[in-house]
Write a protein that holds these residues in place. Structure first.
Motif, PDB file in Angstrom:
ATOM      1  N   ASN A 208      48.150  58.762  40.961  1.00  0.00           N
ATOM      2  CA  ASN A 208      47.009  59.147  40.125  1.00  0.00           C
ATOM      3  C   ASN A 208      46.745  58.175  38.987  1.00  0.00           C
ATOM      4  O   ASN A 208      46.003  58.506  38.054  1.00  0.00           O
ATOM      5  CB  ASN A 208      47.247  60.537  39.527  1.00  0.00           C
ATOM      6  N   SER A 209      47.289  56.980  39.060  1.00  0.00           N
ATOM      7  CA  SER A 209      47.179  56.059  37.934  1.00  0.00           C
ATOM      8  C   SER A 209      46.643  54.701  38.372  1.00  0.00           C
ATOM      9  O   SER A 209      46.967  54.221  39.463  1.00  0.00           O
ATOM     10  CB  SER A 209      48.547  55.854  37.273  1.00  0.00           C
ATOM     11  N   PRO A 210      45.827  54.070  37.504  1.00  0.00           N
ATOM     12  CA  PRO A 210      45.417  52.690  37.787  1.00  0.00           C
ATOM     13  C   PRO A 210      46.637  51.790  37.895  1.00  0.00           C
ATOM     14  O   PRO A 210      47.645  51.996  37.200  1.00  0.00           O
ATOM     15  CB  PRO A 210      44.563  52.316  36.571  1.00  0.00           C
ATOM     16  N   ALA A 211      46.558  50.801  38.768  1.00  0.00           N
ATOM     17  CA  ALA A 211      47.682  49.892  38.981  1.00  0.00           C
ATOM     18  C   ALA A 211      47.190  48.451  38.883  1.00  0.00           C
ATOM     19  O   ALA A 211      46.084  48.133  39.328  1.00  0.00           O
ATOM     20  CB  ALA A 211      48.312  50.128  40.354  1.00  0.00           C
ATOM     21  N   PRO A 212      47.982  47.564  38.297  1.00  0.00           N
ATOM     22  CA  PRO A 212      47.579  46.163  38.217  1.00  0.00           C
ATOM     23  C   PRO A 212      47.667  45.480  39.568  1.00  0.00           C
ATOM     24  O   PRO A 212      48.433  45.886  40.445  1.00  0.00           O
ATOM     25  CB  PRO A 212      48.590  45.572  37.237  1.00  0.00           C
ATOM     26  N   VAL A 213      46.870  44.443  39.737  1.00  0.00           N
ATOM     27  CA  VAL A 213      46.993  43.620  40.939  1.00  0.00           C
ATOM     28  C   VAL A 213      48.333  42.902  40.879  1.00  0.00           C
ATOM     29  O   VAL A 213      48.673  42.300  39.863  1.00  0.00           O
ATOM     30  CB  VAL A 213      45.852  42.595  41.026  1.00  0.00           C
ATOM     31  N   PRO A 214      49.153  42.991  41.926  1.00  0.00           N
ATOM     32  CA  PRO A 214      50.466  42.335  41.894  1.00  0.00           C
ATOM     33  C   PRO A 214      50.353  40.845  41.594  1.00  0.00           C
ATOM     34  O   PRO A 214      49.461  40.154  42.095  1.00  0.00           O
ATOM     35  CB  PRO A 214      51.005  42.570  43.315  1.00  0.00           C
ATOM     36  N   ASP A 215      51.249  40.385  40.761  1.00  0.00           N
ATOM     37  CA  ASP A 215      51.258  38.978  40.358  1.00  0.00           C
ATOM     38  C   ASP A 215      52.076  38.180  41.363  1.00  0.00           C
ATOM     39  O   ASP A 215      53.235  37.844  41.140  1.00  0.00           O
ATOM     40  CB  ASP A 215      51.849  38.836  38.949  1.00  0.00           C
ATOM     41  N   VAL A 216      51.453  37.927  42.518  1.00  0.00           N
ATOM     42  CA  VAL A 216      52.101  37.162  43.573  1.00  0.00           C
ATOM     43  C   VAL A 216      51.177  36.034  43.997  1.00  0.00           C
ATOM     44  O   VAL A 216      49.955  36.117  43.859  1.00  0.00           O
ATOM     45  CB  VAL A 216      52.454  38.031  44.797  1.00  0.00           C
ATOM     46  N   GLU A 217      51.757  34.996  44.520  1.00  0.00           N
ATOM     47  CA  GLU A 217      50.959  33.861  44.974  1.00  0.00           C
ATOM     48  C   GLU A 217      50.178  34.240  46.229  1.00  0.00           C
ATOM     49  O   GLU A 217      50.685  34.943  47.112  1.00  0.00           O
ATOM     50  CB  GLU A 217      51.887  32.673  45.264  1.00  0.00           C
ATOM     51  N   ASP A 218      48.943  33.788  46.305  1.00  0.00           N
ATOM     52  CA  ASP A 218      48.094  34.004  47.475  1.00  0.00           C
ATOM     53  C   ASP A 218      47.950  35.490  47.811  1.00  0.00           C
ATOM     54  O   ASP A 218      48.043  35.909  48.972  1.00  0.00           O
ATOM     55  CB  ASP A 218      48.658  33.250  48.685  1.00  0.00           C
ATOM     56  N   TYR A 219      47.700  36.294  46.791  1.00  0.00           N
ATOM     57  CA  TYR A 219      47.543  37.731  46.998  1.00  0.00           C
ATOM     58  C   TYR A 219      46.365  38.029  47.917  1.00  0.00           C
ATOM     59  O   TYR A 219      45.314  37.404  47.835  1.00  0.00           O
ATOM     60  CB  TYR A 219      47.315  38.437  45.658  1.00  0.00           C
ATOM     61  N   HIS A 220      46.534  39.032  48.786  1.00  0.00           N
ATOM     62  CA  HIS A 220      45.438  39.563  49.590  1.00  0.00           C
ATOM     63  C   HIS A 220      45.661  41.060  49.764  1.00  0.00           C
ATOM     64  O   HIS A 220      46.768  41.519  50.050  1.00  0.00           O
ATOM     65  CB  HIS A 220      45.362  38.885  50.960  1.00  0.00           C
ATOM     66  N   TYR A 221      44.567  41.816  49.597  1.00  0.00           N
ATOM     67  CA  TYR A 221      44.655  43.277  49.588  1.00  0.00           C
ATOM     68  C   TYR A 221      45.199  43.841  50.900  1.00  0.00           C
ATOM     69  O   TYR A 221      46.025  44.767  50.896  1.00  0.00           O
ATOM     70  CB  TYR A 221      43.261  43.840  49.295  1.00  0.00           C
ATOM     71  N   SER A 222      44.736  43.329  52.043  1.00  0.00           N
ATOM     72  CA  SER A 222      45.216  43.846  53.331  1.00  0.00           C
ATOM     73  C   SER A 222      46.732  43.695  53.451  1.00  0.00           C
ATOM     74  O   SER A 222      47.422  44.589  53.949  1.00  0.00           O
ATOM     75  CB  SER A 222      44.528  43.123  54.492  1.00  0.00           C
ATOM     76  N   GLU A 223      47.237  42.558  53.005  1.00  0.00           N
ATOM     77  CA  GLU A 223      48.676  42.348  53.045  1.00  0.00           C
ATOM     78  C   GLU A 223      49.400  43.329  52.126  1.00  0.00           C
ATOM     79  O   GLU A 223      50.460  43.867  52.466  1.00  0.00           O
ATOM     80  CB  GLU A 223      49.004  40.912  52.636  1.00  0.00           C
ATOM     81  N   ASP A 224      48.798  43.567  50.974  1.00  0.00           N
ATOM     82  CA  ASP A 224      49.414  44.425  49.968  1.00  0.00           C
ATOM     83  C   ASP A 224      49.573  45.854  50.464  1.00  0.00           C
ATOM     84  O   ASP A 224      50.651  46.463  50.348  1.00  0.00           O
ATOM     85  CB  ASP A 224      48.560  44.384  48.698  1.00  0.00           C
ATOM     86  N   ILE A 225      48.511  46.428  51.018  1.00  0.00           N
ATOM     87  CA  ILE A 225      48.622  47.822  51.434  1.00  0.00           C
ATOM     88  C   ILE A 225      49.582  47.974  52.610  1.00  0.00           C
ATOM     89  O   ILE A 225      50.310  48.978  52.706  1.00  0.00           O
ATOM     90  CB  ILE A 225      47.244  48.429  51.759  1.00  0.00           C
ATOM     91  N   VAL A 226      49.623  46.992  53.499  1.00  0.00           N
ATOM     92  CA  VAL A 226      50.558  47.076  54.618  1.00  0.00           C
ATOM     93  C   VAL A 226      51.995  46.950  54.130  1.00  0.00           C
ATOM     94  O   VAL A 226      52.888  47.685  54.578  1.00  0.00           O
ATOM     95  CB  VAL A 226      50.231  46.019  55.689  1.00  0.00           C
ATOM     96  N   GLU A 227      52.232  46.056  53.189  1.00  0.00           N
ATOM     97  CA  GLU A 227      53.601  45.917  52.682  1.00  0.00           C
ATOM     98  C   GLU A 227      54.038  47.163  51.922  1.00  0.00           C
ATOM     99  O   GLU A 227      55.206  47.552  51.978  1.00  0.00           O
ATOM    100  CB  GLU A 227      53.693  44.671  51.816  1.00  0.00           C
ATOM    101  N   ASN A 228      53.113  47.813  51.246  1.00  0.00           N
ATOM    102  CA  ASN A 228      53.456  49.084  50.612  1.00  0.00           C
ATOM    103  C   ASN A 228      53.713  50.158  51.655  1.00  0.00           C
ATOM    104  O   ASN A 228      54.607  50.996  51.489  1.00  0.00           O
ATOM    105  CB  ASN A 228      52.343  49.510  49.661  1.00  0.00           C
ATOM    106  N   GLY A 229      52.942  50.148  52.744  1.00  0.00           N
ATOM    107  CA  GLY A 229      53.201  51.076  53.828  1.00  0.00           C
ATOM    108  C   GLY A 229      54.564  50.860  54.447  1.00  0.00           C
ATOM    109  O   GLY A 229      55.279  51.815  54.786  1.00  0.00           O
ATOM    110  N   ILE A 230      54.947  49.611  54.601  1.00  0.00           N
ATOM    111  CA  ILE A 230      56.270  49.292  55.121  1.00  0.00           C
ATOM    112  C   ILE A 230      57.355  49.804  54.168  1.00  0.00           C
ATOM    113  O   ILE A 230      58.396  50.335  54.594  1.00  0.00           O
ATOM    114  CB  ILE A 230      56.378  47.776  55.347  1.00  0.00           C
ATOM    115  N   GLN A 231      57.101  49.660  52.872  1.00  0.00           N
ATOM    116  CA  GLN A 231      58.052  50.184  51.893  1.00  0.00           C
ATOM    117  C   GLN A 231      58.199  51.700  52.030  1.00  0.00           C
ATOM    118  O   GLN A 231      59.310  52.243  52.004  1.00  0.00           O
ATOM    119  CB  GLN A 231      57.593  49.844  50.476  1.00  0.00           C
ATOM    120  N   TYR A 232      57.066  52.402  52.182  1.00  0.00           N
ATOM    121  CA  TYR A 232      57.116  53.851  52.328  1.00  0.00           C
ATOM    122  C   TYR A 232      57.940  54.248  53.556  1.00  0.00           C
ATOM    123  O   TYR A 232      58.764  55.164  53.504  1.00  0.00           O
ATOM    124  CB  TYR A 232      55.699  54.413  52.473  1.00  0.00           C
ATOM    125  N   ILE A 233      57.685  53.569  54.681  1.00  0.00           N
ATOM    126  CA  ILE A 233      58.407  53.891  55.916  1.00  0.00           C
ATOM    127  C   ILE A 233      59.890  53.594  55.764  1.00  0.00           C
ATOM    128  O   ILE A 233      60.752  54.360  56.213  1.00  0.00           O
ATOM    129  CB  ILE A 233      57.807  53.113  57.100  1.00  0.00           C
TER     130      ILE A 233
END
Length: 773
Positions: A208-233
């Motif tokens: 329920n909270s705003p989140a900053p864009v991760p400070d990583v090189e070559d960030y891309h949103y599609s990669e981010d949500i999948v990596e978070n999904g992998i973390q959840y699993i």
């Protein structure tokens, strides 16, 4: 039945966002393959095979604005090898239907009910008031989400990516949160809550909270949500290996802006030089070879307003090819992320026992117009971008500065072989690919199914195969009927009748009805009474592409179908009809937050989405900002938008500046400013449609004015900040200054409005547009 690694292209990879601990990963690998006996049943009620005793996970993967032919397994030349591997080891449904736009589709998907019945008659940005209760974007508690039902049956529910089924005016950091993901049964959520997302600097929320864009090189949103999904699993498999999970993964791809690293665009360099006419023919023939369309299917003619490729000049062909190279690279990049997720599921021992359903939410979009765009806001507001500017800067397409959308000619390619596009109830808007993958529950694989299916049927099918009876009451609230119909009988029987014989469609006055192999589609002329609409009739059993109107041959059939449409519309609350669409952004019910006459925002407030920000379109208003300024202080006082469009107030080098950018022109008012206490005031007087005079004051003294042309529907695709400018800068004057946080003191920002003439209350009325039962 196991899917062997050598049968598919999924590769090992190491994530750059989640950074899983060695201990957690090791535990997951040890535990992941030894899961059995959890809640969920795993196949009870399934018609094709015996149910499994092990748990069954469920995963919905949603692409955005991808057309029927965009996947390799549905005829495309685009490399989607990972999705194609899912199809090869699962089933392809070629008669699957959604709503014509995203929010209604997602509402049906997650509730198992028709979209109007759950209040999502249009996209969640619009609220048409009490006169159209089906279009207020407020999904009631009576329409329990699949997450709420599965949660009562032992499931842990993960949501990732695009949401867009909460009234967007409620997407503020102050809520209300009851219609956010965690308020509707999700246990963890990470993604964007609004309609579209920048891929490099998205407006992110975690739970329920705003989140900053991760400070990583070559960030891309599609990669981010999948990596978070992998973390959840990984977390789940490590610590609760016997319990099933549900995952909703909504990509921003392929919605505009089309953004992807250059290397993916280069993969398709030269591929589209032959043009959209040839590519569409090639896809059409490939679809026949793959068996996703019958041999006697026909290809829709080129749509009105789309030029023949050979009639374009060399510069047009070069630019338009670059747009499509970007779109193709964007999809290949998305496919790569799906491959990472599939690989991880297999590593966790969770692939074969996961029921995966992959769809697109609606047909490909023609919003890029005849020439495409590099400015998302201009395209949304139906403003043509300068061709020469785009041609000279075409190398920016796909990058941060290229918020692009391809020309409509390529959208018709995406929708091969059908007519029309997203936003219509013709096949091009509502007929999409569906892939189902479940090795432990489906013996058949690599086959095509032609049963009529609808997005509301997916959740009904999940309940069926899991042996779950949707509760009559949930949270002390009586539940609405599940109107979706399970198609599980078709899993292992290609001839099975699922019981789905009728489905209505409606969007902004466009209407379609399917019944028993027939389809009737209305043809509506804007501004005319809906009773004057002509209807086309198609026999879906012999006319796959829905191109041969036989209404004159079967008038009784057509009249019967029209009657059925009215019965279904009445039953599901799809009446009254209205043509309203983009103008709904300004038609505000009196109880809508944006209809307030004043707002006071304070420094330190979290980033506020544009759809929840004070509405400044076509109305008189004042913005007042009291500040305390020392010598050398500078920075942003207030900013809404990004480099493509928006407005900003900032102090730099001893001067106060106001800028408004409508995408085509930037209006600037500047003045020197003294140290000390200063009251900044901006007065806007609306002088006509999408125009007005803005005057800037310091301490009640006018210091400059400008005649401004404003955007008609939506100011920007990035929200509002007080005392800084997060994500993309509105002004190029401070684009090298980071968020350019103000170093002085801001007391507050106060918006004061005159009452909107078009605030609605009891009924929806739009001048010149008929609304009828």
């Amino acid at each position: 039945m196991n899917v062997k690694r050598e049968d598919k292209p999924w590769k090992k990879y190491v994530g750059k966002f989640a950074k899983l601990s060695t201990l957690a990963l090791s535990a997951a690998l040890l535990l992941g393959g030894e899961t059995a006996g959890a809640a969920g049943g795993g196949g009870a009620g399934h018609q094709g095979t015996e149910g499994t005793e092990d748990k069954t996970n469920v995963m919905y993967i949603i692409l955005d604005d991808a057309g029927f032919s965009d996947l390799g397994s549905f005829g495309s030349e685009i490399d989607t090898e990972n999705i194609d591997a899912i199809a090869e080891n699962g089933l392809k449904y070629n008669n699957f239907h959604t709503s014509p736009v995203c929010s209604p589709t997602r509402a049906s998907l997650l509730t198992g009910r028709n979209n109007h019945a759950v209040g999502m008659g249009n996209v969640a940005n619009f609220d048409f008031g009490e006169g159209q209760p089906n279009s207020r974007a407020k999904i009631p508690e009576e329409a329990g989400f699949v997450t709420e039902v599965l949660g009562e049956n032992g499931y842990t529910n993960f949501g990732l990516g695009k949401w867009h089924i909460t009234p967007t005016v409620e997407l503020s950091p102050a809520g209300p949160y009851d219609r956010w993901p965690l308020g509707r049964g999700f246990h963890r959520y990470y993604g964007n809550l609004e309609d579209s997302s920048d891929q490099y600097r998205p407006e992110l929320f975690r739970d329920n909270s705003p989140a900053p864009v991760p400070d990583v090189e070559d960030y891309h949103y599609s990669e981010d949500i999948v990596e978070n999904g992998i973390q959840y699993i990984t977390d789940h498999a490590s610590l609760r290996p016997d319990d099933p999970f549900f995952m909703y993964l909504g990509f921003g791809a392929q919605h505009m802006p089309h953004q992807v690293p250059e290397e993916y665009i280069e993969m398709y360099e030269g591929e589209y030089d032959k043009g959209w006419d040839v590519i569409r023919e090639e896809r059409f023939e490939r679809q026949k070879e793959l068996g996703v369309i019958p041999e006697d299917a026909e290809l829709a003619p080129r749509a009105d307003g789309i030029a023949a490729w050979d009639e374009l000049n060399e510069e047009q062909q070069e630019l338009y090819a670059r747009f499509m190279e970007t779109y193709a690279g964007f999809l290949t990049h998305t496919d790569e992320q799906i491959g990472k997720l599939m690989n991880h599921l297999e590593d966790m021992g969770e692939l074969d026992n996961t029921l995966i359903m992959l769809i697109s939410d609606n047909g490909a979009s023609f919003s890029g117009g005849e020439q495409g765009t590099m400015n998302q806001a201009m395209a949304y507001n139906k403003v043509l971008q300068d061709f020469d500017h785009m041609y000279e800067n075409m190398d920016e397409i796909g990058g941060e500065r290229g918020g692009s959308d391809y020309p409509a000619g390529w959208a018709q390619v995406s929708n091969t072989p059908f007519e029309e596009f997203k936003g219509t109830t013709h096949a091009g808007g509502i007929r999409l690919p569906l892939i189902v993958h479940w090795p432990e529950g489906i013996e058949s694989k690599g086959e095509v199914r032609d049963q009529f299916t609808h997005v509301s049927d997916l959740t009904a099918t999940v309940y069926d195969v899991l042996g779950i009876e949707p509760p009559a009451y949930m949270n002390d609230t009586e539940q609405m009927e599940i109107t979706g119909v399970s198609f599980s009988a078709s899993f292992d029987d290609p001839e099975a009748f699922t019981g789905k014989d009728t489905q209505y469609f409606e969007h902004s006055g466009h209407r379609t009805i399917y019944h028993d192999g027939w389809k009737a589609v209305s043809v509506h002329e804007p501004g005319t009474d809906f009773s004057e609409d002509e209807w086309k009739l198609f026999d879906q059993t012999s006319d796959f592409s829905e191109l041969n109107d036989i209404s004159d041959e079967y008038p009784e059939v057509l009249n019967n179908l029209i009657d059925i449409w009215h019965v279904e519309a009445e039953k599901n609350g799809a009446l009254p009809l209205s043509e309203n669409f983009l103008d709904g952004l300004g038609n505000l019910p009196a109880d809508n937050l944006r209809a307030r006459e004043s707002f006071t925002l304070y420094p330190g407030m979290s980033h506020l989405s544009e759809s929840a920000s004070p509405l400044t379109l076509d109305r008189n208003y004042e913005i007042t900002i009291p500040i305390e300024l020392d010598e050398g202080d500078e920075g942003v006082l207030l900013a809404l938008g990004n480099r493509n469009s928006g407005y900003t107030f900032y102090v730099q080098d001893g001067e106060l500046h106001y800028e408004y950018n409508n995408g085509a022109e930037r209006y600037t008012i500047s003045s020197g400013i003294e140290a000390g206490a200063n009251e900044i005031r901006y007065n806007f007087e609306n002088t006509g449609d999408n125009q007005g005079t803005g005057t800037l004051y310091i301490n009640d003294e006018p210091v400059g004015e400008a005649d401004v042309e404003t955007l008609p529907f939506k100011i920007a695709f990035e929200g509002l900040d007080v005392g800084r400018d997060l994500l993309y800068p509105v002004s190029p004057a401070y684009e090298d200054e980071g968020d350019f946080e103000f170093t002085g003191e801001i007391e507050h920002v106060h918006y004061q409005f005159e009452e909107l003439e078009y605030i609605i209350s009891e009924e929806v009325t739009t001048e010149g547009i008929p609304i009828q039962e």
